[in-house]
Design a protein around this motif. Structure first.
Motif, PDB file in Angstrom:
ATOM      1  N   LYS A 188      96.852  72.386 -79.503  1.00  0.00           N
ATOM      2  CA  LYS A 188      96.118  73.414 -80.252  1.00  0.00           C
ATOM      3  C   LYS A 188      96.606  74.828 -79.952  1.00  0.00           C
ATOM      4  CE  LYS A 188      93.486  70.250 -81.983  1.00  0.00           C
ATOM      5  NZ  LYS A 188      93.694  69.830 -83.403  1.00  0.00           N
ATOM      6  N   LYS A 189      97.305  75.001 -78.840  1.00  0.00           N
ATOM      7  CA  LYS A 189      97.768  76.350 -78.493  1.00  0.00           C
ATOM      8  C   LYS A 189      99.033  76.274 -77.655  1.00  0.00           C
ATOM      9  CE  LYS A 189      94.481  76.519 -74.638  1.00  0.00           C
ATOM     10  NZ  LYS A 189      93.394  77.295 -74.026  1.00  0.00           N
ATOM     11  N   THR A 210     104.138  70.277 -80.498  1.00  0.00           N
ATOM     12  CA  THR A 210     103.847  71.650 -80.101  1.00  0.00           C
ATOM     13  C   THR A 210     103.322  72.458 -81.283  1.00  0.00           C
ATOM     14  OG1 THR A 210     106.144  72.273 -80.508  1.00  0.00           O
ATOM     15  CG2 THR A 210     105.571  71.627 -78.270  1.00  0.00           C
ATOM     16  N   LYS A 211     102.533  73.491 -80.979  1.00  0.00           N
ATOM     17  CA  LYS A 211     101.950  74.315 -82.039  1.00  0.00           C
ATOM     18  C   LYS A 211     103.024  75.165 -82.727  1.00  0.00           C
ATOM     19  CE  LYS A 211      98.296  77.761 -82.852  1.00  0.00           C
ATOM     20  NZ  LYS A 211      97.694  77.050 -83.954  1.00  0.00           N
ATOM     21  N   LYS A 212     103.997  75.653 -81.945  1.00  0.00           N
ATOM     22  CA  LYS A 212     105.061  76.492 -82.488  1.00  0.00           C
ATOM     23  C   LYS A 212     106.401  75.779 -82.364  1.00  0.00           C
ATOM     24  CE  LYS A 212     102.654  80.813 -81.456  1.00  0.00           C
ATOM     25  NZ  LYS A 212     102.702  82.117 -80.756  1.00  0.00           N
ATOM     26  N   HIS A 230     108.583  76.119 -79.235  1.00  0.00           N
ATOM     27  CA  HIS A 230     108.108  75.428 -78.024  1.00  0.00           C
ATOM     28  C   HIS A 230     108.855  74.113 -77.811  1.00  0.00           C
ATOM     29  CE1 HIS A 230     103.925  77.618 -78.102  1.00  0.00           C
ATOM     30  NE2 HIS A 230     104.933  78.413 -77.784  1.00  0.00           N
TER      31      HIS A 230
END
Length: 612
Positions: free
Chosen positions: A611-612, A575-577, A580
């Motif tokens: 990517k997001k 995950t990007k963050k 998440h």
């Protein structure tokens, strides 16, 4: 963000070539290595008084003789540890002496004793520092443990993680400020004692009545007062930290430290008897002496604040003594290997963290009570003293250089004296907590032995003899069966299968279906992809996913030829963050962990970054 915060707190990484800048001159080494020993005058004489003031003041007059006995012992131990430093310029103190001259068991006993002593030094010093400031500001008493933990982790640990040079620079001013303050206090107090009309030492401070119960109290007082001796061995453990010539500088610093300690210990004991100091709850003896000498003015608060600071910093002796010892133990295979490596700031950061956590637990469980912690104190350090001096006798006998007989006799005498002290401490403090240290030391030795046994077993299994090299590399290489667990055909699965094809022609996509309907749905979607990869669907009516997959791998493992390989490629998106991750299960991580435990199975994670 975490990287930026780390750089702010710890500082930039240091190059190996900067190690020379971390070496200490004598004046800095005195501050960093002697703060434990010198600060003990804040509680050592008081611990003698606390015992001898108990039985209706009948034993109070013995404070002086007990203090003189401790000073004689200080001289003996100092001379001994100068010899230890000369014989072991690589550091390691008692452990190094014992491992070279007495064998494994005495060496591990010394190591376990020093581990106990250094950990208790941190807990006692931090707790005593807070007690000093609480004496001046009693309203802080309810927050004592919180203050202890904050100072330990928020100040001492962080400063030491920044490296030896920075920690020594931080501690120089408070240590020398404390020495100056105590010398001024002693000078002013002695001057006043001889200027007044009353006797220098009141008659009630000299009255003595000796019988068996009082003799037992004398032994207890002596055992408690020996807490002033802790830290004497620290310089011999850290000889490599001195600037060249290391041994000569370490020797001079040891003599200077012991001389200052002896003067301060004698002076505080004299003023203790002059003012006939008695125990007062939440008020230290040193605080009473300072108040009677200076009143509640500037010098009183100067003494209390510098005492608080140097007691906190006394813990730093352990931070500079134990991590290097742990590194030597790690190199010898008795401690985890990661304790033997230096961190980014050229300090033994893993050892620093281990020491902080252990001392923090002691402070928490003993509620920051200095008296209770001191009951566990001293037996470890005097046991290591005895082992070190016994080892030095063997060392001089082996060397037989110029004057070896005199040195051997000195160390033998010291070993006998400190051995007697160990027995005294053990007998008089046994029911007050010493039994815990006696139990801890064998347990610690057992742990050290088990660690060494593990490393020996590992080395034996990993060793590749020369005659086996040719046989190993000439063994026929079999096929590589690659398994790719899938939930459904997705982009991350496609990327994983692409990689699988690059390493093998025998690739299986494995789907665990919890019911027939979901299994047929995945099979239909798989057929629409028109791929050459084989899909195997395993039905799991109990809705388990991981166990059926492991069972399938186990079946293949039993059926394969000895020269074949099984590789499990786990598709996993990143995950990007970070938060998440909480929204997704950790099946891939659990599966990887369980499969790694299986023999003859290669496990690899193929990450796909969102990517997001």
């Amino acid at each position: 963000m975490m990287h930026f915060l780390r750089r702010i707190l710890i500082g930039r990484p240091l190059h190996n070539q900067e190690m020379i800048r971390e070496k200490l001159p004598k004046w800095k080494a005195l501050a960093i290595f002697s703060s434990d020993a010198l600060s003990s005058v804040a509680y050592g004489p008081e611990q003698i008084m606390l015992i001898l003031a108990i039985p209706g003041m009948l034993a109070y007059g013995f404070i002086g003789p007990v203090a003189i006995a401790i000073l004689i012992l200080l001289a003996i131990v100092t001379l001994s540890y100068v010899q230890v430093a000369k014989a072991n310029p690589g550091g390691g103190g008692s452990y190094a002496v014992a491992i070279h001259n007495l064998g494994e068991w005495p060496a591990l006993t010394a190591a376990a004793s020093l581990f106990a002593d250094y950990t208790l030094t941190v807990a006692v010093s931090v707790s005593a520092g807070t007690a000093a400031i609480v004496s001046a500001f009693p309203e802080l008493a309810v927050h004592q443990v919180v203050l202890d933990i904050f100072v330990l982790f928020g100040i001492l640990t962080l400063i030491n993680l920044r490296g030896v040079r920075e920690s020594s620079s931080t501690f120089v001013i408070p240590t020398y400020a404390f020495i100056i303050g105590i010398i001024v206090l002693i000078g002013a107090g002695i001057f006043q004692s001889f200027q007044g009309t009353a006797p220098a030492i009141p008659p009630q401070s000299l009255e003595k009545q000796l019988n068996f119960p009082v003799f037992y109290l004398l032994l207890r007082a002596f055992a408690n007062g020996c807490s002033s001796m802790t830290g004497i061995e620290a310089i011999s453990n850290g000889v490599p930290m001195f600037k060249e010539p290391e041994v000569k500088n370490a020797t001079k610093t040891t003599y200077l430290m012991s001389g200052i300690l002896g003067i301060m210990f004698f002076g505080i004991t004299y003023l203790l008897m002059h003012f006939h100091i008695l125990p007062i709850e939440d008020v230290t003896a040193l605080s009473q002496i300072a108040e009677k000498t200076f009143g509640r003015g500037f010098m009183y608060y100067y003494i209390q604040i510098t005492t608080m600071l140097v007691l906190y910093l006394a813990a730093n002796t352990s931070f500079n003594g134990l991590p290097p010892l742990l590194s030597i133990l790690a190199k010898d295979g008795y401690m985890p290997r990661y304790l033997g490596t230096r961190g980014e700031r050229l300090s033994f950061s893993n050892g620093i963290i281990l020491l902080s956590i252990t001392a923090g637990l002691l402070i928490f469980f003993y509620d920051g009570n200095t008296e209770n912690l001191i009951s566990l104190y001293a037996i470890g350090v005097f046991l290591s003293f005895t082992i070190a001096q016994s080892g030095m006798v063997v060392h001089w006998r082996k060397e037989q250089g110029s004057g070896w007989m005199i040195r051997a006799v000195l160390n033998a005498f010291g070993a006998v004296i400190t051995g007697i002290v160990v027995i005294i401490i053990l007998v008089t403090k046994f029911f007050y907590g010493a039994w815990m240290v006696i139990v801890f030391i064998p347990i610690m030795i057992f742990i050290l032995k088990k660690i060494r046994h593990h490393y020996n077993d590992m080395a034996e299994q990993l060793h590749l003899p020369v005659d086996e090299i040719e046989a190993t590399f000439n063994t026929p290489i079999g096929k590589n069966m690659v398994i790719v667990p899938i939930a459904s055909p997705t982009r991350v699965v496609a990327e994983t299968l692409k990689y699988a094809k690059a390493i093998s022609n025998d690739v299986i996509a494995l789907h665990i279906a919890i019911d027939e309907e979901s299994g047929k749905r995945v099979e239909k979607k798989w057929e629409s992809l028109r791929t050459d990869f084989k899909l195997v669907v395993v039905y799991s009516p109990y809705r388990l996913v991981i166990q059926p997959l492991i069972d399938y791998v186990s079946k293949l493992e039993k059926a394969k030829a000895p020269e074949d390989f099984i590789t499990v490629l786990i598709p996993e998106f990143e995950t990007k963050k970070n938060w998440h991750r909480l929204l997704h299960n950790q099946t891939g991580w659990v599966l990887r962990t369980l499969l790694i435990l299986k023999d003859n199975v290669v496990v690899t994670t193929i990450p796909f970054h969102l990517k997001k």
